[in-house]
Design an enzyme around this catalytic site. Structure first.
Site, PDB file in Angstrom:
ATOM      1  N   GLU A 189      55.761  31.927  45.636  1.00 36.95           N
ATOM      2  CA  GLU A 189      54.679  31.774  46.596  1.00 36.95           C
ATOM      3  C   GLU A 189      54.771  30.501  47.446  1.00 36.95           C
ATOM      4  O   GLU A 189      54.345  30.497  48.594  1.00 36.95           O
ATOM      5  CB  GLU A 189      53.320  31.807  45.877  1.00 36.95           C
ATOM      6  CG  GLU A 189      52.942  33.142  45.303  1.00 36.95           C
ATOM      7  CD  GLU A 189      52.645  34.184  46.381  1.00 36.95           C
ATOM      8  OE1 GLU A 189      52.165  33.799  47.474  1.00 36.95           O
ATOM      9  OE2 GLU A 189      52.913  35.375  46.141  1.00 36.95           O
ATOM     10  N   SER A 468       3.901  67.357  21.837  1.00 32.16           N
ATOM     11  CA  SER A 468       3.485  67.286  20.427  1.00 32.16           C
ATOM     12  C   SER A 468       3.926  66.014  19.712  1.00 32.16           C
ATOM     13  O   SER A 468       3.506  65.774  18.581  1.00 32.16           O
ATOM     14  CB  SER A 468       4.026  68.501  19.669  1.00 32.16           C
ATOM     15  OG  SER A 468       3.409  69.682  20.138  1.00 32.16           O
TER      16      SER A 468
END
Length: 799
Positions: A189, A468
């Site tokens: 790089e 219920s």
């Protein structure tokens, strides 16, 4: 040779430099001032970033840490699943941390270092053995093997709370970075990194020439410029942005050392995407691609990561392995040219495969619904900015094994129901909540059948009528009045028309569209009779019942109508789990929690979330309610759970179905687990399923696979067992073998003694039979013998 004078007088203007010199000087001065101001602004921006906190660190969220000890109910397969869940890998010589191998009766493995809230735990080389589904041996290997009483495994990382753009990273100091990585990075790089001032003039000139001549725009960037671009600027590719980049690179080099810049670069660089999570820095990328810390990577693996810097979207080793292999070898080749590795090292590394692990994308978390609940609980105590930037470590209650089984049960059962009933795929949705009975810790939470999708969280946010599931509140309120109600108290199940101000006439119906005259209280709950439940609730008082909901952890008050007695009000699955948690814990309200403790990034404890327990109902009535809910599973609407769970578990549960079969519920508990399942449609249309045919199948499938403990609640001091006639509810003598043992709060037991009914030779003893739910004959009286057909029916029921 003389040239003719230029014909200035032919142009419509004239320019006298001398006459405009002052204006030019002022213009140049203003431009210099503007440039100086801009440079000063850039300098301040750089210093603020570098001298403050460079990176916003996400909060790390961990699941529960498995505690292993001799006698623990655990199989080798389950333990290997636990190891794999925290990233362990099989190895023939498991001396490296995070590795294991199988042995004759168990496993040998090496744990990792980990910092818990109560201090650090160092890595250990261990041996574990199993027999009959339990841990029989736990030893630390060494010159002399040492028996261990307890081992706490590292908890699984289950997600994070991330800064903007979901950036994630694991910070490294420069002295923690292997030298080959730095050598590789500079080789490919920026070879002149240690000699330039932040920019490469030749590279800039080359990039400028190609840009001005219309060729592809190039960067020509040094590592310093790359850092500036990633750290401060956008990805826009213009000459203006490039000029700013150059200025900031020069300023950065003037202010800070090469090592400081390089360390920041190594932590900042973008190296991949995990669904919605951005992978930044080599520290995290090492784990993401190779499942090992950076210092344990080999040369070729380091070269792979460095090669990805050019463009992780293009050089993705999981999608384009051949391209990445070429790039890796190029990095190795450049390292040879700079003499940072030898030719022999190059040849050896080039021959090795990529070695990248393959995993499904997890994004910010593989458990988005649970993480959402954690985030909401954290927001009560912490600023959002701190959660997303301070690197907090959050230890939660999630049990990955239970979570996995819950997800599988929901997705598989819904798919099966749709196929069996010829529904379109993905018609049904659902959610699951599982908690521990006594601690109130949420062990699993599934927000939908696509558990990895971070969308609508049905477990927390879906408000649906509970039907219920509300009935146990009515029955518990009644049982808290032992002078009026017991499990065998007859209830009226005849037609009811209820008139109440603010609403129309209410005519509740039973699911079977029949009325059952007189039924015992326990039978009314077991078979979920609406009419007898409504009459009971009205008799006690609607407000008296609804006023109890806050005691059970339900903060919202339902409408003050009689229909609320049958669950005509909305709750989320998490709220229902809170309600049933109180029943399961013997009348103690334990607020459900998903967090155990929080520590700083350095391991300093910040806050613990202790167990809070409040008694809200007496133990006796809750024990009676649990007995009745066990009857629901044994002989009532949930008796099909026998297809998944053995009777010995003594499960207590309740199914629920709302009007037009829109919502299906199942809630219940065992000795160590409370679970709630909801099944329905997001468009709220009917699906034709009941709680028993929809949600209960998910509940049973899941509980079968998480090895629940039997429900054997302690008998409270004020509870006595009496032998009673299962039909009339009257007492039998103790030696009457056709009776059933029924619990009563002291002083509430039947006082009348009934003659013992005929018992066949095959009738089991009273303490060997289940409690039987039967309708009570309207004309049932003491001392009256049953009709022959009734006698035969009773014998058939017990045999």
């Amino acid at each position: 040779m003389k040239f003719p004078p230029l014909p200035w007088n032919r142009f419509p203007f004239s320019f006298n430099i001398r006459s405009h010199a002052k204006a030019i000087r002022i213009t140049v001065l203003l431009l210099l001032l503007a440039l100086s101001g801009y440079v000063f602004y850039l300098d301040v921006t750089i210093r603020e970033a570098f001298e403050g906190r460079k990176f916003a660190l996400p909060a790390r969220v961990f699941g529960r840490a498995l505690e292993v000890y001799p006698g623990l109910k655990l199989t080798p397969v389950q333990f290997v699943d636990e190891l794999k869940a925290i990233g362990y890998r099989e190895h023939p010589e498991p001396n490296e941390t995070g590795t294991y191998k199988h042995t004759l009766n168990g496993l040998e493995f090496t744990t990792r270092d980990f910092v818990f809230g109560d201090g650090p735990q160092t890595a250990q080389h261990l041996r574990i053995e199993f027999a009959d589904g339990k841990v029989t041996l736990l030893q630390e290997r060494g010159t002399a093997d040492t028996d261990l009483a307890l081992l706490r495994m590292e908890p699984p990382l289950i997600g994070g709370i991330y800064p903007g753009h979901n950036e994630d990273r694991a910070l490294l100091r420069l002295d923690q970075v292997p030298k080959p990585l730095i050598d590789a990075l500079i080789s490919i790089e920026d070879r002149k990194y240690y000699s330039h001032w932040g920019i490469d003039p030749r590279g800039i000139a080359r990039a400028l020439y190609k840009t001005l001549t219309g060729q592809r725009i190039e960067g020509g960037s040094t590592l310093t410029q790359q850092l500036v671009k990633n750290f401060f600027l956008t990805s826009e590719r213009t000459l203006t942005r490039k000029g700013t980049e150059v200025l900031m690179a020069l300023l950065l080099e003037m202010r800070y050392s090469k090592d400081e810049i390089l360390e920041t670069y190594l932590n900042e660089i973008f190296l991949g995407q995990d669904a919605t999570r951005a992978i930044h820095g080599f520290g995290l990328a090492s784990h993401f691609y190779f499942d090992r810390p950076l210092e344990r990577l080999e040369l070729q693996e380091i070269a792979t990561l460095v090669g990805m810097v050019k463009g992780p979207g293009v050089y993705d080793p999981r999608k384009k392995p051949e391209l990445v292999l070429q790039r890796r070898n190029l990095v190795l080749q450049e390292m040879v040219k700079l003499n940072v590795i030898t030719q022999a090292q190059f040849v050896e590394a080039r021959q090795k495969p990529l070695g990248v692990i393959h995993r499904a994308p997890a994004g910010t978390s593989p458990y988005p619904a649970f993480l959402q609940l954690v985030h909401r609980q954290l927001q009560r105590d912490y600023r959002e900015e701190d959660l997303r930037s301070e690197g907090l470590r959050i230890f939660t209650t999630l049990d990955p094994r239970v979570q996995r089984r819950a997800e599988e049960a929901l997705s598989q059962r819904l798919a099966l129901i749709e196929k069996t009933r010829k529904m379109a795929a993905n018609t049904l949705e659902g959610s699951v909540v599982v908690s521990s009975t006594q601690q109130g810790e949420i062990l699993a939470l599934v927000g939908g059948r696509e558990a990895r999708y971070a969308g609508f969280n049905r477990a927390v946010d879906a408000q649906r009528p509970i039907g219920s599931l509300a009935k146990p509140i009515v029955f518990l309120t009644a049982l808290e009045k032992p002078d009026l109600y017991t499990l065998v108290t007859p209830l009226d199940d005849s037609p009811l028309v209820w008139r109440q101000a603010g609403t129309g006439d209410w005519k509740p119906q039973n699911y079977d569209h029949k009325f059952h005259d007189q039924v015992q209280l326990r039978t009314a709950l077991a078979h979920s009779y609406n009419v007898s439940t409504a009459r009971l609730g009205i008799e006690i008082g609607v407000d008296a019942i609804l006023d109890k909901l806050p005691l059970y952890g339900i903060e919202r008050r339902p409408p003050p109508f009689a229909s609320s007695l049958l669950g005509a009000f909305e709750l989320s699955p998490v709220e229902v789990a809170q309600l049933y948690q109180t029943f399961a814990d013997g009348g103690f309200r334990t607020p459900l929690r998903a967090i155990r403790e929080i520590v700083t990034a350095d391991g300093v404890p910040l806050q613990r979330y202790p167990l809070n327990v409040d008694p809200v109902s007496a133990a006796g009535p809750v024990y009676l309610l649990t007995t009745a809910l066990q009857g629901v599973v044994r002989e009532g609407t949930a008796q099909s759970l026998a297809n998944w769970l053995p009777a010995e578990l003594n499960v207590a549960g309740k199914t629920g179905t709302t009007d037009d079969l829109r919502d299906r519920w199942c809630a219940g508990y065992t000795g160590d687990r409370v679970a709630v399942v909801w099944v329905g449609r997001d468009d709220n249309k009917p699906s034709g399923l009941t709680g028993a045919s929809g949600a209960m199948t998910v509940w049973g499938e899941m509980m079968k696979n998480i090895d629940p403990e039997p429900l054997q609640p302690d008998v409270p001091e004020d509870i006595e067992l009496f032998n009673v006639d299962p039909v009339s509810g009257l007492r039998y003598n103790e030696d009457c073998r056709t009776g059933v043992l029924m619990p009563f709060i002291k002083g509430s037991e039947p006082t009348e003694i009934s003659a013992c009914a005929f018992a066949s030779a095959e009738t089991p003893a009273a303490d060997d039979k289940p409690l039987a739910g039967t309708d009570v004959p309207t004309a049932a009286k003491p001392e009256v013998k049953q009709e022959p057909e009734k006698k035969n029916w009773l014998q058939r029921m017990f045999n």
